[in-house]
Write a protein that holds these residues in place. Structure first.
Motif, PDB file in Angstrom:
ATOM      1  N   SER A  68       9.573  12.707 -13.745  1.00 48.76           N
ATOM      2  CA  SER A  68      10.094  11.342 -13.702  1.00 48.76           C
ATOM      3  C   SER A  68       8.997  10.316 -13.951  1.00 48.76           C
ATOM      4  CB  SER A  68      10.747  11.070 -12.344  1.00 48.76           C
ATOM      5  OG  SER A  68      11.847  11.915 -12.105  1.00 48.76           O
ATOM      6  N   SER A  69       9.402   9.062 -13.915  1.00 45.87           N
ATOM      7  CA  SER A  69       8.452   7.957 -14.062  1.00 45.87           C
ATOM      8  C   SER A  69       8.873   6.805 -13.166  1.00 45.87           C
ATOM      9  CB  SER A  69       8.403   7.473 -15.510  1.00 45.87           C
ATOM     10  OG  SER A  69       7.610   6.302 -15.626  1.00 45.87           O
ATOM     11  N   VAL A  70       7.892   6.116 -12.636  1.00 46.36           N
ATOM     12  CA  VAL A  70       8.126   4.847 -11.950  1.00 46.36           C
ATOM     13  C   VAL A  70       7.209   3.821 -12.613  1.00 46.36           C
ATOM     14  CG1 VAL A  70       6.457   5.443 -10.132  1.00 46.36           C
ATOM     15  CG2 VAL A  70       8.121   3.625  -9.746  1.00 46.36           C
ATOM     16  N   ALA A  71       7.812   2.725 -13.057  1.00 44.67           N
ATOM     17  CA  ALA A  71       7.054   1.689 -13.770  1.00 44.67           C
ATOM     18  C   ALA A  71       7.036   0.423 -12.918  1.00 44.67           C
ATOM     19  CB  ALA A  71       7.681   1.411 -15.133  1.00 44.67           C
ATOM     20  N   SER A  72       5.855   0.035 -12.455  1.00 46.83           N
ATOM     21  CA  SER A  72       5.722  -1.152 -11.601  1.00 46.83           C
ATOM     22  C   SER A  72       5.422  -2.372 -12.461  1.00 46.83           C
ATOM     23  CB  SER A  72       4.606  -0.937 -10.572  1.00 46.83           C
ATOM     24  OG  SER A  72       4.909   0.149  -9.732  1.00 46.83           O
ATOM     25  N   TYR A  73       6.331  -3.342 -12.404  1.00 44.78           N
ATOM     26  CA  TYR A  73       6.153  -4.570 -13.173  1.00 44.78           C
ATOM     27  C   TYR A  73       5.148  -5.493 -12.469  1.00 44.78           C
ATOM     28  CZ  TYR A  73       9.868  -3.739 -16.551  1.00 44.78           C
ATOM     29  OH  TYR A  73      10.613  -3.243 -17.580  1.00 44.78           O
ATOM     30  N   PRO A  74       4.549  -6.409 -13.218  1.00 39.24           N
ATOM     31  CA  PRO A  74       3.668  -7.394 -12.579  1.00 39.24           C
ATOM     32  C   PRO A  74       4.410  -8.108 -11.449  1.00 39.24           C
ATOM     33  CG  PRO A  74       3.460  -7.524 -14.961  1.00 39.24           C
ATOM     34  CD  PRO A  74       4.597  -6.578 -14.694  1.00 39.24           C
ATOM     35  N   GLY A  75       3.761  -8.223 -10.316  1.00 39.12           N
ATOM     36  CA  GLY A  75       4.392  -8.859  -9.176  1.00 39.12           C
ATOM     37  C   GLY A  75       5.135  -7.911  -8.263  1.00 39.12           C
ATOM     38  N   ALA A  76       5.215  -6.633  -8.649  1.00 39.31           N
ATOM     39  CA  ALA A  76       5.885  -5.656  -7.787  1.00 39.31           C
ATOM     40  C   ALA A  76       5.159  -5.587  -6.443  1.00 39.31           C
ATOM     41  CB  ALA A  76       5.893  -4.281  -8.453  1.00 39.31           C
ATOM     42  N   PRO A  77       5.883  -5.671  -5.330  1.00 35.47           N
ATOM     43  CA  PRO A  77       5.250  -5.626  -4.007  1.00 35.47           C
ATOM     44  C   PRO A  77       4.885  -4.204  -3.618  1.00 35.47           C
ATOM     45  CG  PRO A  77       7.622  -5.738  -3.769  1.00 35.47           C
ATOM     46  CD  PRO A  77       7.346  -5.819  -5.253  1.00 35.47           C
ATOM     47  N   ASP A  78       4.266  -4.059  -2.466  1.00 40.00           N
ATOM     48  CA  ASP A  78       3.994  -2.723  -1.949  1.00 40.00           C
ATOM     49  C   ASP A  78       5.301  -1.946  -1.816  1.00 40.00           C
ATOM     50  OD1 ASP A  78       1.235  -2.980  -1.660  1.00 40.00           O
ATOM     51  OD2 ASP A  78       1.389  -3.810   0.360  1.00 40.00           O
ATOM     52  N   GLN A  79       5.251  -0.693  -2.200  1.00 42.54           N
ATOM     53  CA  GLN A  79       6.411   0.176  -2.048  1.00 42.54           C
ATOM     54  C   GLN A  79       6.633   0.476  -0.562  1.00 42.54           C
ATOM     55  OE1 GLN A  79       5.823   4.129  -3.648  1.00 42.54           O
ATOM     56  NE2 GLN A  79       7.882   4.207  -4.518  1.00 42.54           N
ATOM     57  N   ARG A  80       7.825   0.881  -0.217  1.00 40.58           N
ATOM     58  CA  ARG A  80       8.094   1.247   1.175  1.00 40.58           C
ATOM     59  C   ARG A  80       7.300   2.505   1.535  1.00 40.58           C
ATOM     60  NH1 ARG A  80      11.195   5.670   1.607  1.00 40.58           N
ATOM     61  NH2 ARG A  80      12.333   6.376  -0.244  1.00 40.58           N
ATOM     62  N   LEU A  81       6.933   2.618   2.793  1.00 41.82           N
ATOM     63  CA  LEU A  81       6.255   3.821   3.273  1.00 41.82           C
ATOM     64  C   LEU A  81       7.213   4.996   3.210  1.00 41.82           C
ATOM     65  CD1 LEU A  81       4.540   2.315   6.447  1.00 41.82           C
ATOM     66  CD2 LEU A  81       3.377   3.128   4.401  1.00 41.82           C
ATOM     67  N   HIS A  82       6.740   6.145   2.765  1.00 40.83           N
ATOM     68  CA  HIS A  82       7.612   7.302   2.700  1.00 40.83           C
ATOM     69  C   HIS A  82       6.810   8.590   2.539  1.00 40.83           C
ATOM     70  CE1 HIS A  82       6.766   6.491  -1.547  1.00 40.83           C
ATOM     71  NE2 HIS A  82       7.140   7.739  -1.815  1.00 40.83           N
ATOM     72  N   ARG A  83       7.485   9.685   2.769  1.00 41.25           N
ATOM     73  CA  ARG A  83       6.997  11.013   2.404  1.00 41.25           C
ATOM     74  C   ARG A  83       7.953  11.505   1.328  1.00 41.25           C
ATOM     75  NH1 ARG A  83       4.413  13.500   7.898  1.00 41.25           N
ATOM     76  NH2 ARG A  83       4.780  11.725   9.279  1.00 41.25           N
ATOM     77  N   ASP A  84       7.493  12.382   0.457  1.00 47.22           N
ATOM     78  CA  ASP A  84       8.315  12.768  -0.690  1.00 47.22           C
ATOM     79  C   ASP A  84       9.451  13.716  -0.336  1.00 47.22           C
ATOM     80  OD1 ASP A  84       7.097  11.163  -2.563  1.00 47.22           O
ATOM     81  OD2 ASP A  84       5.589  12.650  -3.099  1.00 47.22           O
ATOM     82  N   THR A  85       9.368  14.375   0.796  1.00 50.88           N
ATOM     83  CA  THR A  85      10.482  15.210   1.241  1.00 50.88           C
ATOM     84  C   THR A  85      10.787  14.896   2.699  1.00 50.88           C
ATOM     85  OG1 THR A  85       8.955  17.014   1.817  1.00 50.88           O
ATOM     86  CG2 THR A  85      10.030  17.129  -0.339  1.00 50.88           C
ATOM     87  N   GLN A  86      12.065  14.924   3.025  1.00 48.29           N
ATOM     88  CA  GLN A  86      12.460  14.748   4.414  1.00 48.29           C
ATOM     89  C   GLN A  86      12.190  16.050   5.167  1.00 48.29           C
ATOM     90  OE1 GLN A  86      16.597  13.560   4.074  1.00 48.29           O
ATOM     91  NE2 GLN A  86      16.027  11.403   4.087  1.00 48.29           N
ATOM     92  N   ALA A  87      12.038  15.930   6.480  1.00 49.62           N
ATOM     93  CA  ALA A  87      11.800  17.118   7.299  1.00 49.62           C
ATOM     94  C   ALA A  87      12.965  18.094   7.143  1.00 49.62           C
ATOM     95  CB  ALA A  87      11.646  16.716   8.761  1.00 49.62           C
ATOM     96  N   ILE A  88      12.656  19.366   6.966  1.00 52.00           N
ATOM     97  CA  ILE A  88      13.720  20.352   6.780  1.00 52.00           C
ATOM     98  C   ILE A  88      14.006  21.146   8.055  1.00 52.00           C
ATOM     99  CG2 ILE A  88      13.385  20.583   4.298  1.00 52.00           C
ATOM    100  CD1 ILE A  88      11.723  23.043   4.758  1.00 52.00           C
ATOM    101  N   PHE A  89      13.115  21.041   9.051  1.00 48.48           N
ATOM    102  CA  PHE A  89      13.333  21.761  10.299  1.00 48.48           C
ATOM    103  C   PHE A  89      13.482  20.833  11.506  1.00 48.48           C
ATOM    104  CE2 PHE A  89      10.921  24.863   7.701  1.00 48.48           C
ATOM    105  CZ  PHE A  89      11.848  25.903   7.693  1.00 48.48           C
ATOM    106  N   GLY A  90      13.374  19.519  11.295  1.00 50.37           N
ATOM    107  CA  GLY A  90      13.418  18.580  12.407  1.00 50.37           C
ATOM    108  C   GLY A  90      14.815  18.174  12.812  1.00 50.37           C
TER     109      GLY A  90
END
Length: 300
Positions: A119-141
């Motif tokens: 995939s691709s993510v393209a950040s335009y000028p002025g794009a703010p900080d992305q939300r905090l995240h991990r790339d996968t959700q917990a699978i055993f929690g």
């Protein structure tokens, strides 16, 4: 939580000479060091794994093929996210199975690992900080943020970030929280000082899917396109975020171009069980359809 900017001595990084890059050679010493750093910190920067010529070719194809997505966006976060088709320079084993990256990935996930997304993510000028995240959700929690068990589980997915323009403090780095892949939840992870590793064209940043991170704000006046591929252990599938688009898009025509020794990487998109299910469905529905049609003929 505090932020430590691009402190080279704090960033886990492995560099390759032009000769090592072109030969695709990953010495045993460097490989072991890279794996140790990745296990300890949850990320690694591989410097000089793609030549400038190859990156220019990728960038040219990308800009032309997806120009309709790069001329403006209505996204509130100014970050359009889309699947990159497996075609042209993106259907090249030196890209999706780059000798250094693929060697590193396979030594952690196993030789049967699959390509989970391109995939691709393209950040335009002025794009703010992305939300905090991990790339996968917990699978055993007990919830998506409960990594109490997952933090002790060996790596089952990892993301490779490949910038098409230099990712700097101005254009926006991928901010990481080192060792956060070993924490039980985001609250604990945020107690760690973050880092902003700059990644220049020709290099790649690889993260454990359990590492807390976010894309930085684009403070420059130019677009910052970023390619990313995720690799999974053969048994793992990530459906989160792909409700409206395929994680990997490869046609039958393009699939036939893939070398036999790499076809297994695309098994998620070319799942043989899918065709078995289709065949079983046809067998189940066909008699009913035939009887219905036969009834119409008799009634006539």
């Amino acid at each position: 939580m505090s932020t430590t900017y691009d402190r080279t001595e704090l960033i886990s990084s492995i560099s390759f000479t032009d000769i090592e890059r072109d030969n695709g050679s990953f010495s045993e010493d460097k490989l072991v060091e890279a794996m140790d750093l990745f296990e300890q910190y949850g990320f690694i920067r591989l410097v000089n794994v793609f030549s400038h010529k190859r990156m220019a070719n990728l960038n040219s194809h990308y800009r032309h093929r997806y120009r309709h997505l790069l001329q403006g966006t209505n996204k509130d976060d100014l970050r359009p996210l889309f699947t990159v088709d497996v075609e042209g320079p993106f259907n090249d084993e030196t890209f999706y199975a780059n000798p250094h990256i693929h060697s590193f990935v396979c030594n952690i996930l196993g030789r049967k690992c699959i390509l989970g997304a391109m995939s691709s993510v393209a950040s335009y000028p002025g794009a703010p900080d992305q939300r905090l995240h991990r790339d996968t959700q917990a699978i055993f929690g007990d919830g998506p943020d409960d990594y109490t068990i997952d933090k002790n589980v060996p790596v089952y997915a990892m993301t490779v970030l490949i910038p098409l323009v230099d990712c700097t403090l101005e254009t926006g780095c991928t901010k990481v929280w080192p060792k956060s892949h070993l924490t039980p939840n985001d609250s604990e992870a945020l107690r760690i000082d973050s880092l902003d590793p700059e990644v220049f064209v020709g290099s790649a940043l690889i993260t454990n899917s359990k590492l807390l991170h976010r894309g930085g704000a684009n403070l420059s006046d130019r677009l910052r396109p970023l390619l990313y591929m995720t690799y999974h252990r053969s048994w793992f599938r990530d459906f989160y975020g792909y409700e409206d688009r395929p994680p990997v898009n490869v046609t039958n025509f393009e699939y036939r171009k893939i070398p036999d020794n790499h076809k297994h990487m695309f098994s998620w998109t070319k799942n043989t069980y899918k065709y078995i299910r289709y065949k079983a469905m046809v067998k189940r529905l066909l008699p009913r359809f035939v009887k219905k049609q036969a009834g119409k003929i008799v009634r006539r």
